[in-house]
Each structure stands twice: as C-alpha cells, then as structure tokens.
Design an enzyme around this catalytic site. Structure first.
Site, short mmCIF file in Angstrom:
data_model
loop_
_atom_site.label_atom_id
_atom_site.label_comp_id
_atom_site.label_asym_id
_atom_site.label_seq_id
_atom_site.Cartn_x
_atom_site.Cartn_y
_atom_site.Cartn_z
N ALA A 79 28.05 36.83 44.54
CA ALA A 79 28.33 38.27 44.43
C ALA A 79 29.69 38.62 45.02
CB ALA A 79 27.24 39.06 45.15
N THR A 122 37.51 30.67 45.67
CA THR A 122 38.46 30.62 44.56
C THR A 122 39.74 29.87 44.95
OG1 THR A 122 39.95 31.98 43.22
CG2 THR A 122 39.23 32.94 45.28
N ASP A 123 40.39 29.29 43.96
CA ASP A 123 41.69 28.65 44.24
C ASP A 123 42.75 29.67 44.64
OD1 ASP A 123 42.14 29.82 41.73
OD2 ASP A 123 42.99 28.02 40.82
N GLU A 124 42.48 30.97 44.39
CA GLU A 124 43.48 31.99 44.72
C GLU A 124 43.72 32.11 46.22
OE1 GLU A 124 43.73 35.60 42.70
OE2 GLU A 124 43.07 34.78 40.79
N TYR A 147 42.37 41.01 46.36
CA TYR A 147 41.19 40.20 46.01
C TYR A 147 41.20 38.87 46.76
CZ TYR A 147 38.62 36.64 43.38
OH TYR A 147 37.81 35.58 43.05
N LYS A 151 38.68 37.26 49.65
CA LYS A 151 37.96 35.97 49.50
C LYS A 151 38.34 35.02 50.65
CE LYS A 151 35.62 34.88 46.44
NZ LYS A 151 34.16 35.03 46.23
N ASN A 176 40.37 29.12 37.31
CA ASN A 176 39.95 30.12 36.31
C ASN A 176 38.83 29.57 35.43
OD1 ASN A 176 42.70 31.02 37.11
ND2 ASN A 176 42.29 32.60 35.59
N ASN A 246 50.36 31.00 30.73
CA ASN A 246 49.56 31.95 29.97
C ASN A 246 50.00 31.99 28.51
OD1 ASN A 246 48.13 32.60 32.26
ND2 ASN A 246 49.35 34.41 32.74
P1 NAD Z 1 31.60 38.78 37.94
O1 NAD Z 1 32.52 39.90 38.30
O2 NAD Z 1 31.39 38.43 36.52
O3 NAD Z 1 30.15 39.06 38.57
C1 NAD Z 1 29.96 39.54 39.87
C2 NAD Z 1 28.47 39.83 40.05
O4 NAD Z 1 28.27 40.25 41.42
C3 NAD Z 1 27.94 40.93 39.15
O5 NAD Z 1 26.67 40.58 38.62
C4 NAD Z 1 27.81 42.13 40.10
O6 NAD Z 1 26.80 43.05 39.70
C5 NAD Z 1 27.46 41.42 41.40
N1 NAD Z 1 27.80 42.23 42.60
C6 NAD Z 1 28.98 42.84 42.84
N2 NAD Z 1 28.90 43.51 44.02
C7 NAD Z 1 27.67 43.28 44.53
C8 NAD Z 1 27.00 43.67 45.72
N3 NAD Z 1 27.60 44.47 46.63
N4 NAD Z 1 25.74 43.24 45.94
C9 NAD Z 1 25.12 42.44 45.03
N5 NAD Z 1 25.70 42.05 43.87
C10 NAD Z 1 26.96 42.46 43.62
O7 NAD Z 1 32.12 37.53 38.77
P2 NAD Z 1 32.33 36.03 38.30
O8 NAD Z 1 33.57 35.94 37.50
O9 NAD Z 1 31.05 35.51 37.76
O10 NAD Z 1 32.63 35.36 39.72
C11 NAD Z 1 31.54 34.96 40.56
C12 NAD Z 1 32.10 34.43 41.87
O11 NAD Z 1 32.99 33.35 41.59
C13 NAD Z 1 32.92 35.43 42.67
O12 NAD Z 1 32.64 35.23 44.03
C14 NAD Z 1 34.36 35.09 42.35
O13 NAD Z 1 35.21 35.42 43.43
C15 NAD Z 1 34.25 33.58 42.18
N6 NAD Z 1 35.24 32.97 41.28
C16 NAD Z 1 35.40 33.42 40.00
C17 NAD Z 1 36.28 32.77 39.15
C18 NAD Z 1 36.47 33.21 37.73
O14 NAD Z 1 37.35 32.65 37.05
N7 NAD Z 1 35.71 34.16 37.22
C19 NAD Z 1 37.02 31.67 39.63
C20 NAD Z 1 36.87 31.27 40.95
C21 NAD Z 1 35.96 31.91 41.77
O1 DAU Z 2 41.91 31.44 39.82
C1 DAU Z 2 40.60 31.90 39.98
C2 DAU Z 2 40.54 33.38 39.69
O2 DAU Z 2 40.67 33.52 38.28
C3 DAU Z 2 39.24 34.03 40.16
O3 DAU Z 2 39.15 33.93 41.56
C4 DAU Z 2 39.19 35.50 39.74
O4 DAU Z 2 37.92 36.05 40.07
C5 DAU Z 2 39.37 35.57 38.23
O5 DAU Z 2 39.42 36.92 37.82
C6 DAU Z 2 40.64 34.85 37.81
O6 DAU Z 2 41.80 35.57 38.30
P1 DAU Z 2 43.12 35.70 37.42
O7 DAU Z 2 43.92 36.82 37.93
O8 DAU Z 2 43.80 34.38 37.30
O9 DAU Z 2 42.45 36.01 36.00
P2 DAU Z 2 42.83 37.07 34.84
O10 DAU Z 2 41.98 36.72 33.68
O11 DAU Z 2 42.81 38.46 35.35
O12 DAU Z 2 44.33 36.68 34.53
C7 DAU Z 2 44.69 35.36 34.14
C8 DAU Z 2 46.20 35.35 33.96
O13 DAU Z 2 46.54 36.14 32.81
C9 DAU Z 2 46.96 35.96 35.12
O14 DAU Z 2 48.19 35.27 35.27
C10 DAU Z 2 47.22 37.40 34.67
C11 DAU Z 2 47.39 37.25 33.17
N1 DAU Z 2 46.92 38.38 32.33
C12 DAU Z 2 45.69 38.91 32.60
C13 DAU Z 2 45.20 39.94 31.82
C14 DAU Z 2 43.85 40.55 32.10
C15 DAU Z 2 47.71 38.84 31.29
O15 DAU Z 2 48.82 38.33 31.07
N2 DAU Z 2 47.22 39.85 30.51
C16 DAU Z 2 46.01 40.43 30.74
O16 DAU Z 2 45.61 41.38 30.00
#
Ligand code: NAD
Ligand code: DAU
Length: 336
Positions: A79, A122-124, A147, A151, A176, A246
């Site tokens: 979450a 996250t790698d961020e 963000y 984290k 990602n 990208n």
């Molecule tokens: P997401 O935004 O799709 O989902 C987040 C979920 O958390 C949702 O179901 C939301 O309802 C729930 N949530 C938010 N606030 C809450 C709260 N206060 N209490 C309970 N539930 C709550 O996220 P995701 O992309 O599936 O990412 C999941 C995890 O992985 C996160 O911790 C994110 O930082 C991490 N992560 C994501 C990515 C990525 O590329 N998406 C990469 C690396 C790490």
């Molecule tokens: O690296 C892991 C992270 O990847 C996770 O921790 C985050 O939760 C997840 O959202 C993601 O973060 P990014 O910022 O890398 O993802 P996003 O899809 O928002 O953007 C990917 C790249 O594309 C970034 O360099 C920004 C760029 N971008 C993004 C959007 C939404 C664009 O150029 N155009 C866009 O419309």
C-alpha cells in the site's frame, strides 16, 4: 501460508494475490480503495475461499489491528501512493500513507507476532544513476521526488524495526513494472491506450530519460521467492536488466501497435526528473535463484494485446466507473 497483503487492489498487489492464491496461500487483502484500488483486478479470485478483503487504511492502527490475525506467516506491504507526478502536485498523502502507514504496519505486525514483513520499495530511492553506474543494495539513498523521499523514509523505519525490535523484515526494490491492470496514469498504459485511440502521447522533456522495465508477473515471482527464501534484514533488487530511454520504449510501442510516431508530443518536463535508473539485481539472482523471464519486447507485445482485449477496463478506469464494481461484486463479502 497465511499472508496479510496491503494495497492488494492496486496494480502489483493484485498480481501478487492472483499468484499467491493460485499457489494455495490464503490472503487477506487490506486496502483503502483509493483511486488506485480497483477490485476488478481481483475478479478472478473474488469467489475463492482463500481470498478475503478488508477495506481499511494503513495509517489507522485500530483498523489494521482489527484485521491482522495473530501470528500470520507474513505481511506483504504494497500500500502506497505510487505516482511521482501526484507527489509533485501535493506530497501530504505520500507522507501519510507511505511513511506513517509503514510505521503503523510495522508496529501492528510486531505486536501480532507476524513471521515476516516484506516491504515493497522502489529503485527510485537511489535517485539518478550516472551513465555507467548501477544501483546496488548497499548504494546510497538519494531520492529526488517527494514520492521517492517518502519511500526512502519508509525504508528507514523498516530497518529501524528490524534493528530495534528484531522484526524479521525484507525490503525489495523494484524497477518500473509493466503488464496488465496498470492504472492508465503511468507511462505505458497511458501510451498504449492513447495510441490505440489515435490520441497524442505526452513525452516529458527530451524523452531521453532512462528507465528499467520488469514485467509485473516476473516481479511478483521474485517477491514470493524473497518471502520464502530471503535472509532476514536483507534488501533485494528486482529489475529487467535492460534500461532504455523513454523514446526507445515509445518507438517500440508504436511499431508494435502500428501507429505513427507523429503521436509523440513533447510536453514540459517533470520537475526534478531523474535521468537514469539502473538497478543491479545480481544478489537476487545469486541468493534467490531469480532472473526475469520476460524480454521487454515480448512483454510489451503481450501487454498491448491485453489492453486491446480489455478496452472497457481502461475506459471504466478513465470514467471512474470501475468503482461501481465494489458495490455490485463485493456487497456482503468485505469487512469494513
Ligand atoms: P498502485 O498505485 O497501483 O496501488 C496502490 C494500492 O494501495 C491501491 O490499491 C490503493 O487503494 C492502496 N492504498 C493506497 N493508500 C492506502 C492506505 N492508506 N491504506 C490502505 N491501502 C492504500 O501501486 P502499484 O504500482 O501497484 O505499487 C505497489 C507498491 O510497489 C508501492 O509501494 C510502490 O511504491 C511500489 N513500486 C511500484 C512500482 C511500479 O512500477 N508500479 C515499482 C517499484 C515499486
Ligand atoms: O522506478 C520505479 C517507479 O516506477 C515506481 O516506484 C513508481 O511507483 C512508478 O510510478 C514508476 O515511476 P516512474 O516515474 O518511473 O513512472 P511513470 O510511468 O510515471 O514514468 C515513466 C517515465 O516516463 C518517466 O521518465 C516519466 C516519463 N513519462 C511519464 C508519463 C506519465 C512521460 O514521458 N510521459 C508521461 O505521460
């Protein structure tokens, strides 16, 4: 195993739950159902007795304590507020959910004598990497966005809980993720759905920022291995191993979809935009025996096919209608 999952209605958490239930684990999904929580993602397990939902907020200790069973095998803490652009507009929810929420989860897990706490990071947290630099587990934490800062703070609380209270914790840092059921605010689902509808695809700045992409199914396999075989107190990196700009990603996407590059539209860059992420996951391969199975081109092609076949899922995300699913499918099944 009995697993308490937070954020399981989101993109990665729902894939983790689908895999865990298929493997015979019992899962409690504790989720606040923010805009990012979409229960349609869990339609395939909603009737399975191994799965249950509790609607609640990770920031509320009483709600978490009421939902978490004594001595469950594991907490898997997904979450979070996850979208960087939203954190730039306003960081408050990120501090609350990602930092306070993690601290609450750690406290309750300790008091409930949970077997293991897997924290999804996250790698961020490593920030920008130089051209030939790879982010390793022991690398410095230098977050750039609100963000990533939230984290990073969360990771410090996980580390403190392990050191101070002896909680069995593991941190994973993933690059990602992409794949089915990703909310269409992130780059790939947004670009795919816009391309399919012949709409412009926003490219932030020069589009030469580098990201590493891992398929969500591969990521969740790694998470399940970390849970089963990881060493307590350790951090494990998970990535795709092939960082790309990208623009390269979007050119490949348009080629696969068969749409013109004229759809790419330069827009103002993201503030503080990290130029390059590159996560090194050799430790995970060595200790857990994991490496990604899906090549980016194959995974992207399959993901595009999924979005083509699920255009209505996308349009319900965009219109907000996905929230109605909760009312129709879950009435009487959840605990609030
Ligand atoms: P997401 O935004 O799709 O989902 C987040 C979920 O958390 C949702 O179901 C939301 O309802 C729930 N949530 C938010 N606030 C809450 C709260 N206060 N209490 C309970 N539930 C709550 O996220 P995701 O992309 O599936 O990412 C999941 C995890 O992985 C996160 O911790 C994110 O930082 C991490 N992560 C994501 C990515 C990525 O590329 N998406 C990469 C690396 C790490
Ligand atoms: O690296 C892991 C992270 O990847 C996770 O921790 C985050 O939760 C997840 O959202 C993601 O973060 P990014 O910022 O890398 O993802 P996003 O899809 O928002 O953007 C990917 C790249 O594309 C970034 O360099 C920004 C760029 N971008 C993004 C959007 C939404 C664009 O150029 N155009 C866009 O419309």
């Amino acid at each position: 195993m009995q697993i308490f999952v937070t954020g399981g209605a989101g993109f990665i958490g729902s894939e983790f739950i689908r895999q865990a239930v298929a493997a015979g684990d019992s899962v409690i999904n504790f989720d606040k159902l923010t805009y990012a929580g979409n229960l349609e993602n869990l339609a395939s397990v909603v009737a399975n007795p191994l799965y249950s939902l509790v609607v609640g907020d990770v920031c509320k200790a009483d709600q978490v304590a009421a939902a978490m069973p004594e001595a469950c095998d594991a907490v898997v803490h997904f979450a979070a507020e996850s979208h960087v652009d939203r954190s730039i507009l306003s960081a408050e929810e990120f501090v609350l959910t990602n930092v306070l929420g993690t601290q609450v989860m750690l406290d309750v897990a300790r008091h409930r004598k949970v077997g293991r706490f897997l924290h999804i990071s996250t790698d961020e947290v490593g920030g920008d990497m130089e051209a030939d630099e790879w982010f390793r587990e022991e690398g410095a934490l230098e977050p750039s966005s609100p963000y990533a800062a939230s984290k990073t703070a969360a990771e410090h609380f996980v580390r403190a809980a392990a050191r101070t209270f002896g909680l069995d914790t593991i941190v994973t840092r993933t690059s990602n993720n992409y794949g089915p059921f990703q909310f269409p605010e992130k780059l790939l689902p947004l670009a795919i759905s816009n391309a399919l509808e012949d709409r412009p695809i926003p490219v932030y700045g020069d589009g030469l920022q580098i990201r590493d992409w891992v398929h969500v199914a591969d990521n969740c396999e790694a998470l399940r291995l970390a849970l089963a075989k990881g060493r307590a107190g350790e951090t494990y990196h998970i990535g795709g191993g092939d960082p790309m700009t990208n623009l390269d990603v979007l050119h490949m996407l348009l080629r696969i979809v068969g749409k013109p590059e004229s759809l790419l539209t330069r827009v103002t860059d993201r503030l503080g935009h990290d130029r390059r992420y590159a996560v090194h996951f050799g430790k995970t391969t060595h200790e857990l025996g994991w490496s990604p199975e899906t090549t980016f081109e194959a995974g992207l092609t399959a993901t595009i096919d999924w979005y083509k076949a699920n255009a209505e899922w996308v349009s319900r995300c965009k219109s907000g209608d996905y929230r109605k699913y909760y009312e129709t499918m879950y009435a009487g099944r959840e605990t609030v």
